[in-house]
Design an enzyme around this catalytic site. Structure first.
Site, PDB file in Angstrom:
ATOM      1  N   ARG A  34      28.293   9.808 -35.100  1.00 27.53           N
ATOM      2  CA  ARG A  34      28.575  11.101 -35.716  1.00 27.53           C
ATOM      3  C   ARG A  34      29.907  10.938 -36.442  1.00 27.53           C
ATOM      4  O   ARG A  34      30.854  10.398 -35.887  1.00 27.53           O
ATOM      5  CB  ARG A  34      28.657  12.206 -34.671  1.00 27.53           C
ATOM      6  N   ASP A  41      19.044  17.535 -37.952  1.00 22.96           N
ATOM      7  CA  ASP A  41      19.662  18.611 -38.729  1.00 22.96           C
ATOM      8  C   ASP A  41      21.035  18.252 -39.292  1.00 22.96           C
ATOM      9  O   ASP A  41      21.315  18.470 -40.477  1.00 22.96           O
ATOM     10  CB  ASP A  41      19.837  19.846 -37.829  1.00 22.96           C
ATOM     11  N   ARG A  89       9.163  19.556  -1.067  1.00 21.78           N
ATOM     12  CA  ARG A  89      10.407  20.038  -1.644  1.00 21.78           C
ATOM     13  C   ARG A  89      10.183  20.796  -2.936  1.00 21.78           C
ATOM     14  O   ARG A  89       9.168  20.630  -3.611  1.00 21.78           O
ATOM     15  CB  ARG A  89      11.322  18.848  -1.935  1.00 21.78           C
ATOM     16  N   GLY A 134      22.107  11.586 -32.899  1.00 20.54           N
ATOM     17  CA  GLY A 134      21.577  11.008 -31.663  1.00 20.54           C
ATOM     18  C   GLY A 134      20.442  10.048 -31.980  1.00 20.54           C
ATOM     19  O   GLY A 134      19.599  10.342 -32.813  1.00 20.54           O
ATOM     20  N   ASP A 192      12.959  19.719 -33.144  1.00 24.64           N
ATOM     21  CA  ASP A 192      13.388  21.051 -33.584  1.00 24.64           C
ATOM     22  C   ASP A 192      13.627  21.111 -35.094  1.00 24.64           C
ATOM     23  O   ASP A 192      14.466  21.875 -35.554  1.00 24.64           O
ATOM     24  CB  ASP A 192      14.655  21.456 -32.818  1.00 24.64           C
ATOM     25  N   ARG A 217      18.863  21.219 -26.139  1.00 25.53           N
ATOM     26  CA  ARG A 217      19.942  22.206 -26.122  1.00 25.53           C
ATOM     27  C   ARG A 217      19.511  23.531 -26.745  1.00 25.53           C
ATOM     28  O   ARG A 217      19.806  24.598 -26.252  1.00 25.53           O
ATOM     29  CB  ARG A 217      21.167  21.657 -26.876  1.00 25.53           C
ATOM     30  N   THR A 275      14.704  12.439 -34.312  1.00 26.96           N
ATOM     31  CA  THR A 275      15.389  13.122 -33.205  1.00 26.96           C
ATOM     32  C   THR A 275      14.366  13.404 -32.117  1.00 26.96           C
ATOM     33  O   THR A 275      13.217  13.730 -32.416  1.00 26.96           O
ATOM     34  CB  THR A 275      16.045  14.443 -33.646  1.00 26.96           C
ATOM     35  N   ILE A 276      14.775  13.278 -30.874  1.00 24.77           N
ATOM     36  CA  ILE A 276      13.804  13.519 -29.802  1.00 24.77           C
ATOM     37  C   ILE A 276      13.492  14.999 -29.612  1.00 24.77           C
ATOM     38  O   ILE A 276      12.530  15.351 -28.952  1.00 24.77           O
ATOM     39  CB  ILE A 276      14.277  12.930 -28.452  1.00 24.77           C
ATOM     40  N   ASP A 277      14.304  15.879 -30.195  1.00 25.75           N
ATOM     41  CA  ASP A 277      14.210  17.309 -29.851  1.00 25.75           C
ATOM     42  C   ASP A 277      13.049  18.062 -30.495  1.00 25.75           C
ATOM     43  O   ASP A 277      12.716  19.167 -30.082  1.00 25.75           O
ATOM     44  CB  ASP A 277      15.516  18.025 -30.206  1.00 25.75           C
TER      45      ASP A 277
END
Lengths: 324, 324, 324, 324
Positions: free
Chosen positions: A72, A103, A163, A11, A130, A172, A126-128
């Site tokens: 990928r 990863d 709201r 990604g 992790d 994820r 990676t933006i995650d």
């Protein structure tokens, strides 16, 4: 070392271009020829490999995406694919590789190195956030700020209508983005995969809100074990069972991957890119260049892949206290 | 005229606060007492009415949302509800009303005026730009720019992965937002409710893209007759039938309603707000203050509600030509 | 501890509001009454002290500036002034203080604590990042990103006209902002007070640019020993002595102090604010709550004031290499 | 018409790239070959002329600056220079020209057309909005929003310290930017070249501010007849003569020229660019394609240059009323 190659894979993340620029210019500064591989491992297999100059990376430090494109690759999972990739690199005389990605990228790089022995160093793109071996990954800070700006906007409209908003952010397997933009956005609750989500508590709290007269923001990491934001909203809504309350869902989606990188991401990307090239020159390999506690650190791909980075415990506490 | 009241109603829009500020300060400047009604028509019925001063609207011109809150009212659709609202206004001595909102707001205001005769002027506050009697509505410019920034971000990641993105923007009955951010975002296609969407053409064009090597952006107004972005993507994907192409959907959602208003929206909101008060003073009523061709114009609620504003024909042509 | 007070002092910084919010809500969460002092030490002396509730800090986490206002106080430099301040605090029953600001703020807090013994903890609120005891100060990340966005814009116009731009950023004694936005902005040179500026090298490099056909960005910290950006530009221009080259100066000025805080600043501010209150409860005092290597750390005011935090050596190297 | 050329000239403006893109793609769509001239009239003289394709303008619609670079040309003011330019164009077979720029650009284009007769149409590219024949110029909306964001940030810090800020925006002969960002930024005063600036009124008003306890924003167009912001601040400060009041100046400078264009500027630029090419095909020449009251209009260069566009009278009134 006379020739190295650089590519991006997995990604895309804001700051990848800044990292490519740092790799290219550090290499040139050190007298090394540098090649760019487009479309990640697929491009390696197909020989999409081109010489890069200093001006090839002019005016890209501020741009999202990746000029080397990303993909990928299925073929690279096969021995045959990797053999082709090796042959291509050999034909160009490539003696070192910088792999920018997460990863999955590093897993491929590790296998490839162990099979063919071309020195390889990774950069955490990676933006995650992790990845073990670096405090932050390239793209994380930008993604968090993008999500935060969106939350700020949604708070305007949530407040105008009293709201209850469920906002789904990326992640994820990781709640990093959710936690940081939850704290920064003043969210009432944050739901992440790392911890058990207590929907009863949320329901109880929402029931106590003054009758349809107050807004709430709930940030949900897409990988939460209770489901995505839409599902969680439905569960909560059913249990709150109050017609006067309006529930809304917004899924931020791919805007989190794009945009001009923040200062933090550009600096981190530049440092990692430079460190990757310096590392190759100094004989490092099969590892990732990250920044831990302010300093560049090389961590083996093995550790990057197998170890996990825990969420800061006090961050979830922070949200609980500050949302009162 | 000694006392007037102002309220916001319907979906909130960036610039509503700038409009409230203009109403309040123009009234005070003209020696009129001004009251703010919270929660729209419901607040009118419930008597949520408070005196406002110049400082009540300090430091709000740059804020999204509405400090007077907004709501859609069921009670006001009944004669009984409107009678209560009238009684409340009478008890405060309100002699004039400024109603900030869209079609629904003006429909209510028209009925109320015809029943009870309190002079009322509307200001066009809605992101949809679907109101006759003004070239632009308050909030539209901000919503378009928010959507455009999101498209810019998505283009980064679309280009990095050669993906085809369907981006859904707001607009149930109107394609204004879609068209402007489609032109501005360099979209390949824009699908709007006003014109028949030709999916065959889209499919044909996407098939001609070089094999999995190019990105496309397709902007879909939520009210397109072929369905929402998710549905349209599925239809197109099935017909393109190419495994190498990646299709993605992003629904921008409520971020389009929030955010700091743009310069254009703040200026428009300020002009309309001032014109509403000046209009009341000069005996105008049962109409909306808008800006047409650069000048303030009062248009009857009747016309605002019953007439429609067509999309500029050359705008759709523009997209066709510029996306080649 | 039953009652504490919080104030902001010195130059304002984005994130101060997030810090105030964290102090107020953590205190309430822990069962402590909390008071806000407006206008810093002057407000303490004048008794501008008010009870704060949870809702007092609603909807401020995203705002620049400080709701408690800030000021530099002459009176507090006198014993008499500090005695008055103490009397005011006593009259409210204040048993602990959280002081948000920079070096000057902490110097005052230290003297005050040593004289009167009210437990005091500081939070590092300043855009300059020049405080020992924390990796980053509250406001720094926002200031860098604001400066960076400005540099991105200036690069557009510099490139269109092949101009040489000197951009002055804040930093009287510290080059942190200059270095980070220099790296992030892809600057050709960065001039900071911490290192000797080599104008000859700059002149030589600019002479080598192709005749009036290439743009350059030079970032100057306002405290550079060669002077401000205007002066440095004049020196360089005289020595380059080439009519075909256009030199321009932009001084970013006070825009660097304002704006919505970034995610990083909001999270840091929230952590420091919470840690300050927790620290007071746990008996800490006469120290600052900062974040070092990811963890909250308390550092004595003495150390914060007397020790200096060096620029990362590799950062200046990075600029040299990456601007080739 | 088989071959046309396009160039940008004068001060650059955000949206010029969107305009170039529209010219190039409309030409190709209509079966015309299109050439880009770099560095404006100088490039025409030097023969910096290259064929452009559809992909030459991919991914530029969102970028500030101009890919064709810009310059002010001395040589083109001479008959000899223009003769060279004509010879170059002839050698490429150019039969039509699109000139993107402001007054100076059009003056050159008019002379050149009258001497050599190559059909030429202009597009209004300048941030100043001071061109007759179009309601807005390309770049104006972006410049106003950039200035407005800066004012929003400065207001944060002005409010925190109760300071009086003089903010200088671009506009040597025109107060358009100042007026729009003054209204939008909630400024207390706006000073523009078109009207006499009444410093006495400003001084009187500032004296009435509560003692050092309130902030003010004063927007100054750089071309105001009382001097630049620094000079005006000194005059005002001397007359207010109050030590408790802090006066500050910020000159926004070149950030106003850069940045990603807003939606409005991208749409306007696209429409003008398309209209310029369509105009050439339809036999228009020696005129500018602008948008008046929502429609494309061609206005002779003669009129564009000699006529002036007045500020809206009600805009200055608006500021007076809304700043109470």
């Amino acid at each position: 070392m006379k020739k190295i190659a650089v590519f991006t894979s997995g990604g895309d993340a804001p700051g990848m271009n800044a990292c490519i620029r740092a790799v290219v210019r550090t290499a040139i500064f050190r007298g090394i020829e540098v090649y760019g591989i487009t479309y990640g491992y697929d491009g390696m297999i197909d020989g999409n490999i081109k010489r890069m100059q200093s001006h090839s990376v002019s005016n890209i430090i501020q741009r999202g995406g990746t000029i080397l494109k990303s993909a990928r690759s299925e073929s690279f999972r096969t021995k045959e694919g990797r053999q082709k990739a090796y042959d291509q690199l050999k034909s160009f005389g490539i003696e070192g590789i910088v792999a920018i990605g997460g990863d999955g990228t590093f897993t491929g790089a590790k296998v490839f190195f162990e099979e063919f022995g071309i020195p390889t160093i990774g950069c955490p793109g990676t933006i995650d956030n992790d990845i073990y071996g670096t405090d932050y990954t390239i793209g994380f800070d930008t993604a968090v700020n993008t999500a935060l700006e969106a939350i700020d906007k949604i708070r305007d409209t949530a407040a105008a209508h009293d709201r209850i908003f469920f906002i789904e952010v990326m992640g994820r397997d990781s709640g990093y983005i959710a936690v940081e933009c939850g704290i920064g956005g003043g969210a009432e609750f944050v739901m992440v995969p790392e911890t058990e989500t207590d929907l009863k508590k949320v329901v109880k709290s929402l029931k106590n809100l003054r009758k349809s007269k107050s807004s709430s923001i709930i940030v949900v990491a897409e990988g939460d074990e209770e489901g995505n934001a839409e599902l969680i909203m439905e569960k909560v809504k059913t249990k709150v069972n109050d017609e006067d309350k309006e529930f809304k869902v917004t899924t931020l989606g791919h805007i989190q991957r794009g945009g001009n990188p923040t200062a933090r991401d550009r600096v981190l990307a530049s440092r990692c890119g430079m460190a990757a090239v310096e590392g190759l020159i100094n004989g490092e390999s099969n590892c990732m260049a990250g920044v831990v506690n302010g300093d560049v650190v090389y961590t083996t791909f093995e550790d990057c892949i197998s170890k996990t980075k825990a969420l800061k415990g006090d961050h979830l506490k922070l949200i609980e206290i500050l949302s009162i």
